[in-house]
Scaffold this active site. Sequence first.
Site, PDB file in Angstrom:
ATOM      1  N   LEU A   1       0.817  -1.221   0.000  1.00  0.00           N
ATOM      2  CA  LEU A   1       0.000   0.000   0.000  1.00  0.00           C
ATOM      3  C   LEU A   1       0.849   1.270   0.000  1.00  0.00           C
ATOM      4  O   LEU A   1       0.421   2.309  -0.500  1.00  0.00           O
ATOM      5  CB  LEU A   1      -0.948  -0.002   1.203  1.00  0.00           C
ATOM      6  CG  LEU A   1      -2.082  -1.043   1.136  1.00  0.00           C
ATOM      7  CD1 LEU A   1      -2.748  -1.199   2.500  1.00  0.00           C
ATOM      8  CD2 LEU A   1      -3.113  -0.637   0.087  1.00  0.00           C
TER       9      LEU A   1
ATOM     10  N   GLY B   1      -4.089  -3.023   5.494  1.00  0.00           N
ATOM     11  CA  GLY B   1      -3.410  -2.126   6.437  1.00  0.00           C
ATOM     12  C   GLY B   1      -3.148  -2.820   7.746  1.00  0.00           C
ATOM     13  O   GLY B   1      -3.484  -3.985   7.941  1.00  0.00           O
TER      14      GLY B   1
ATOM     15  N   HIS C   1     -11.536   1.649  17.393  1.00  0.00           N
ATOM     16  CA  HIS C   1     -10.454   2.265  18.170  1.00  0.00           C
ATOM     17  C   HIS C   1     -10.262   3.745  17.847  1.00  0.00           C
ATOM     18  O   HIS C   1      -9.494   4.424  18.528  1.00  0.00           O
ATOM     19  CB  HIS C   1      -9.171   1.448  18.038  1.00  0.00           C
ATOM     20  CG  HIS C   1      -9.361   0.079  18.628  1.00  0.00           C
ATOM     21  ND1 HIS C   1      -9.395  -0.136  19.993  1.00  0.00           N
ATOM     22  CD2 HIS C   1      -9.627  -1.121  18.053  1.00  0.00           C
ATOM     23  CE1 HIS C   1      -9.659  -1.420  20.227  1.00  0.00           C
ATOM     24  NE2 HIS C   1      -9.806  -2.037  19.056  1.00  0.00           N
TER      25      HIS C   1
ATOM     26  N   TYR D   1      -2.725   3.146  16.328  1.00  0.00           N
ATOM     27  CA  TYR D   1      -3.607   2.449  15.377  1.00  0.00           C
ATOM     28  C   TYR D   1      -4.936   3.204  15.221  1.00  0.00           C
ATOM     29  O   TYR D   1      -5.351   3.527  14.099  1.00  0.00           O
ATOM     30  CB  TYR D   1      -3.829   1.016  15.859  1.00  0.00           C
ATOM     31  CG  TYR D   1      -4.942   0.265  15.174  1.00  0.00           C
ATOM     32  CD1 TYR D   1      -4.906   0.012  13.808  1.00  0.00           C
ATOM     33  CD2 TYR D   1      -6.045  -0.194  15.900  1.00  0.00           C
ATOM     34  CE1 TYR D   1      -5.940  -0.680  13.184  1.00  0.00           C
ATOM     35  CE2 TYR D   1      -7.069  -0.889  15.288  1.00  0.00           C
ATOM     36  CZ  TYR D   1      -7.024  -1.128  13.930  1.00  0.00           C
ATOM     37  OH  TYR D   1      -8.047  -1.810  13.310  1.00  0.00           O
TER      38      TYR D   1
ATOM     39  N   SER E   1     -15.039  -8.440  14.734  1.00  0.00           N
ATOM     40  CA  SER E   1     -15.658  -9.382  13.807  1.00  0.00           C
ATOM     41  C   SER E   1     -14.951 -10.724  13.905  1.00  0.00           C
ATOM     42  O   SER E   1     -13.815 -10.883  13.444  1.00  0.00           O
ATOM     43  CB  SER E   1     -15.628  -8.822  12.384  1.00  0.00           C
ATOM     44  OG  SER E   1     -16.524  -9.542  11.575  1.00  0.00           O
TER      45      SER E   1
HETATM   46  P1  NAI Z   1      -5.468  -8.472   9.209  1.00  0.00           P
HETATM   47  O1  NAI Z   1      -4.269  -7.876   9.851  1.00  0.00           O
HETATM   48  O2  NAI Z   1      -5.688  -9.929   9.372  1.00  0.00           O
HETATM   49  O3  NAI Z   1      -5.468  -8.135   7.649  1.00  0.00           O
HETATM   50  C1  NAI Z   1      -4.925  -6.960   7.118  1.00  0.00           C
HETATM   51  C2  NAI Z   1      -4.240  -7.320   5.811  1.00  0.00           C
HETATM   52  O4  NAI Z   1      -3.630  -6.120   5.314  1.00  0.00           O
HETATM   53  C3  NAI Z   1      -3.129  -8.360   5.977  1.00  0.00           C
HETATM   54  O5  NAI Z   1      -3.317  -9.442   5.106  1.00  0.00           O
HETATM   55  C4  NAI Z   1      -1.847  -7.622   5.650  1.00  0.00           C
HETATM   56  O6  NAI Z   1      -0.892  -8.396   4.942  1.00  0.00           O
HETATM   57  C5  NAI Z   1      -2.360  -6.474   4.796  1.00  0.00           C
HETATM   58  N1  NAI Z   1      -1.464  -5.329   4.890  1.00  0.00           N
HETATM   59  C6  NAI Z   1      -0.994  -4.724   6.014  1.00  0.00           C
HETATM   60  N2  NAI Z   1      -0.161  -3.743   5.719  1.00  0.00           N
HETATM   61  C7  NAI Z   1      -0.057  -3.720   4.352  1.00  0.00           C
HETATM   62  C8  NAI Z   1       0.671  -2.925   3.444  1.00  0.00           C
HETATM   63  N3  NAI Z   1       1.480  -1.956   3.871  1.00  0.00           N
HETATM   64  N4  NAI Z   1       0.523  -3.174   2.131  1.00  0.00           N
HETATM   65  C9  NAI Z   1      -0.294  -4.166   1.696  1.00  0.00           C
HETATM   66  N5  NAI Z   1      -1.020  -4.954   2.509  1.00  0.00           N
HETATM   67  C10 NAI Z   1      -0.896  -4.734   3.830  1.00  0.00           C
HETATM   68  O7  NAI Z   1      -6.715  -7.647   9.745  1.00  0.00           O
HETATM   69  P2  NAI Z   1      -8.267  -8.036   9.707  1.00  0.00           P
HETATM   70  O8  NAI Z   1      -8.673  -8.490  11.048  1.00  0.00           O
HETATM   71  O9  NAI Z   1      -8.549  -8.890   8.546  1.00  0.00           O
HETATM   72  O10 NAI Z   1      -8.937  -6.608   9.485  1.00  0.00           O
HETATM   73  C11 NAI Z   1      -9.180  -6.101   8.191  1.00  0.00           C
HETATM   74  C12 NAI Z   1      -9.388  -4.607   8.302  1.00  0.00           C
HETATM   75  O11 NAI Z   1     -10.486  -4.349   9.161  1.00  0.00           O
HETATM   76  C13 NAI Z   1      -8.200  -3.869   8.873  1.00  0.00           C
HETATM   77  O12 NAI Z   1      -8.052  -2.631   8.193  1.00  0.00           O
HETATM   78  C14 NAI Z   1      -8.571  -3.618  10.322  1.00  0.00           C
HETATM   79  O13 NAI Z   1      -7.980  -2.454  10.826  1.00  0.00           O
HETATM   80  C15 NAI Z   1     -10.089  -3.500  10.221  1.00  0.00           C
HETATM   81  N6  NAI Z   1     -10.747  -3.908  11.456  1.00  0.00           N
HETATM   82  C16 NAI Z   1     -10.859  -5.255  11.761  1.00  0.00           C
HETATM   83  C17 NAI Z   1     -11.518  -5.638  12.910  1.00  0.00           C
HETATM   84  C18 NAI Z   1     -11.760  -7.074  13.233  1.00  0.00           C
HETATM   85  O14 NAI Z   1     -12.570  -7.356  14.118  1.00  0.00           O
HETATM   86  N7  NAI Z   1     -11.113  -8.017  12.571  1.00  0.00           N
HETATM   87  C19 NAI Z   1     -12.040  -4.633  13.860  1.00  0.00           C
HETATM   88  C20 NAI Z   1     -11.846  -3.264  13.440  1.00  0.00           C
HETATM   89  C21 NAI Z   1     -11.235  -2.939  12.276  1.00  0.00           C
HETATM   90  C1  15L Z   2      -9.648  -3.892  15.786  1.00  0.00           C
HETATM   91  O1  15L Z   2      -9.578  -2.790  15.243  1.00  0.00           O
HETATM   92  C2  15L Z   2      -8.716  -4.983  15.438  1.00  0.00           C
HETATM   93  O2  15L Z   2      -8.341  -4.936  14.067  1.00  0.00           O
HETATM   94  C3  15L Z   2      -9.261  -6.366  15.729  1.00  0.00           C
HETATM   95  O3  15L Z   2      -8.165  -7.274  15.701  1.00  0.00           O
HETATM   96  C4  15L Z   2      -9.994  -6.457  17.066  1.00  0.00           C
HETATM   97  O4  15L Z   2      -9.100  -6.490  18.099  1.00  0.00           O
HETATM   98  C5  15L Z   2     -10.992  -5.315  17.213  1.00  0.00           C
HETATM   99  O5  15L Z   2     -10.500  -4.057  16.820  1.00  0.00           O
HETATM  100  C6  15L Z   2     -11.561  -5.147  18.631  1.00  0.00           C
HETATM  101  O6  15L Z   2     -11.639  -4.037  19.120  1.00  0.00           O
HETATM  102  O7  15L Z   2     -11.968  -6.164  19.208  1.00  0.00           O
END
Ligand code: NAI
Ligand code: 15L
Length: 273
Positions: free
Chosen positions: A60, A81, A121, A144, A174
Amino acid sequence: MLPKPASPLRFSRLLLTGAAGYLGREMRPRLKAYCEVLRLSDRNDLGSAAEGEEVQITSLENKDQVTTLLQGVNAVVHLGGISTEQPWDTILAGNILGMVNLYEAARLQGVKRIVFASSNHVTGFYRQDEVVNTRMPPKPDGFYGLSKAFGEDVAQMYWDRWSIETVSIRIGSSTPEPKDRRMLATWLSFDDLERLVVAALTAPIVGHSIIYGMSDNQTTWWDNTHAKHIGYRPLDSSDVFRPTVEARQQSIDKNDPAAIYQGGAFVKATPHG
Ligand code: NAI
Ligand code: 15L
């Protein structure tokens, strides 16, 4: 996974960033139902492209790569990200440079709708005895959360200046099911996430709208009154898991910042390690 839509929304090409991540892997087969071609990107391995998929490994923070990534795309679901508290340099690359690169590329390539995975967050330093709406000022709980607040500002600026529409989804937690008492409030089922992303992609007019990504949980810290125009209606609830969660976590320490503030453990995560 929701039943295949009767009249699928036919984006000719939809881009999913962060497709190798936790939610990206979950959304990959789901979003395929709504487009002819799903373009997948991540800096990590994505496996080979299935029928109707394109794979483009992209960092990115690499402006040229991101500009190429958005070529021929109708809309973007931006999950890519850094997703946890990390040292600032790491966050700077993925979430600050990455966000500006994405929107600049969208402007150059004429992409008009982005769904941005923001985070609860952004407002993690509100207390768990407060109800926050999407117009209240951010209170990020770390680098973050701060980067996601910046991301929402980027989205607002590109709407005001360049008419690129965004729904910023402040995702709660999620996961397949809520793991602890905090998640009884923050939980978002995968099916509701799909419902919300599809609503965000298809609502007729959104400008820049912010919505908390949560299921229909009885306990809630968030008020989506100002986002009703998105047309998201959650159909799942953490309530069915409450007895199990409460039995597993029988008490909380009321002096622990993780139990006082909405951000939970993120409010005390050290970003320098
Ligand atoms: P994750 O960390 O598993 O996936 C993020 C992906 O982005 C990874 O595959 C990583 O390789 C890629 N990535 C990171 N930096 C990069 C870069 N510089 N260039 C290219 N790719 C890059 O996170 P997750 O849990 O799948 O979350 C997805 C999105 O949702 C994130 O933006 C996260 O902040 C947001 N989010 C997720 C939550 C959850 O409950 N899982 C809660 C709140 C927000
Ligand atoms: C987030 O923003 C994170 O990406 C996820 O891993 C969880 O920890 C989530 O918030 C949370 O607040 O539970």
